[in-house]
Design an enzyme around this catalytic site. Structure first.
Site, mmCIF file in Angstrom:
data_model
loop_
_atom_site.group_PDB
_atom_site.id
_atom_site.type_symbol
_atom_site.label_atom_id
_atom_site.label_comp_id
_atom_site.label_asym_id
_atom_site.label_seq_id
_atom_site.Cartn_x
_atom_site.Cartn_y
_atom_site.Cartn_z
ATOM 1 N N ASP A 8 0.843 -1.190 0.000
ATOM 2 C CA ASP A 8 0.000 0.000 0.000
ATOM 3 C C ASP A 8 0.879 1.241 0.000
ATOM 4 O O ASP A 8 2.066 1.182 0.329
ATOM 5 C CB ASP A 8 -0.922 0.009 1.226
ATOM 6 N N GLY A 9 0.269 2.352 -0.367
ATOM 7 C CA GLY A 9 0.941 3.635 -0.355
ATOM 8 C C GLY A 9 0.004 4.683 0.203
ATOM 9 O O GLY A 9 -1.222 4.518 0.149
ATOM 10 N N GLU A 51 2.291 3.871 -3.879
ATOM 11 C CA GLU A 51 1.681 2.583 -4.229
ATOM 12 C C GLU A 51 2.669 1.737 -5.038
ATOM 13 O O GLU A 51 2.834 0.542 -4.776
ATOM 14 C CB GLU A 51 0.394 2.793 -5.030
ATOM 15 N N ASP A 73 -4.477 -2.484 -3.265
ATOM 16 C CA ASP A 73 -5.771 -1.809 -3.440
ATOM 17 C C ASP A 73 -5.668 -0.677 -4.452
ATOM 18 O O ASP A 73 -6.585 0.109 -4.616
ATOM 19 C CB ASP A 73 -6.343 -1.318 -2.109
ATOM 20 N N HIS A 128 -9.577 -0.822 2.760
ATOM 21 C CA HIS A 128 -10.392 -0.487 3.937
ATOM 22 C C HIS A 128 -11.660 -1.320 4.007
ATOM 23 O O HIS A 128 -12.736 -0.825 4.319
ATOM 24 C CB HIS A 128 -10.698 1.009 3.961
ATOM 25 N N ASP A 138 -1.497 -0.729 4.907
ATOM 26 C CA ASP A 138 -1.952 0.659 4.990
ATOM 27 C C ASP A 138 -1.423 1.326 6.255
ATOM 28 O O ASP A 138 -0.961 2.468 6.225
ATOM 29 C CB ASP A 138 -3.481 0.705 4.957
#
Length: 165
Positions: A8-9, A51, A73, A128, A138
């Site tokens: 994630d970023g 990301e 994501d 999320h 995240d």
């Protein structure tokens, strides 16, 4: 060896301070499961850059060829490979279908180099949405973005200086 990686970023502002996170899980020949968490933060960057960098960090951490499933994501990252956007960008000399320069070329090229020795599959996961490993990636990314030890994202700084942002 098979590796599951959740990446994630995050960026606080776009651009702004940002970070990436990655969680890698693999099972050793002994049957023991291992987890490796990676993260890093930058003073001024974008969410998309982070990301991509999460995936880069995960792949660069591997020291032998592996079968890797990247869970992200980020539609931007996943679709670059599943929809073959990256092949078109390369064929057009790193230009989009609209003939504009592709953003984040430095990181895309680094990602391509990092994945070269591996068999990599990209899977999109809803962010999320309760996936514990995606949530952990995240958390790592946001903690890195909020840390006191942020580095300079030179690729972003160079692109900004060239008027590409």
């Amino acid at each position: 060896m098979k590796v599951e990686a959740y990446t994630d970023g995050a960026a606080r502002g776009n651009p702004g301070p940002g970070g990436y996170g990655a969680v890698l899980i693999y099972t050793a020949p002994s049957g023991k499961e291992h987890t490796l968490e990676l993260s890093g933060g930058y003073e001024r960057t974008t969410n998309n850059r982070m990301e991509i960098l999460g995936v880069v960090a995960a792949l660069e951490a591997l020291n032998r060829p592996c079968e890797v499933t990247i869970h992200s994501d980020s539609q931007y990252v996943v679709r670059a490979f599943t929809d073959r956007w990256i092949s078109g960008w390369i064929a057009r000399g790193w230009k989009t279908a609209a003939k504009k320069p592709v953003k984040n070329v430095d990181l895309w090229q680094r990602l391509l180099a990092a994945k070269e020795q591996h068999d990599v599959n990209f899977v999109w996961v809803k962010g999320h949405a309760g996936n514990a490993l995606n949530e952990r990636a995240d958390e790592l990314a946001t903690m890195a973005a909020d840390s006191d030890t942020l580095k300079v994202d030179q690729g972003f700084a160079d692109a900004e200086e060239q008027g590409l942002w």
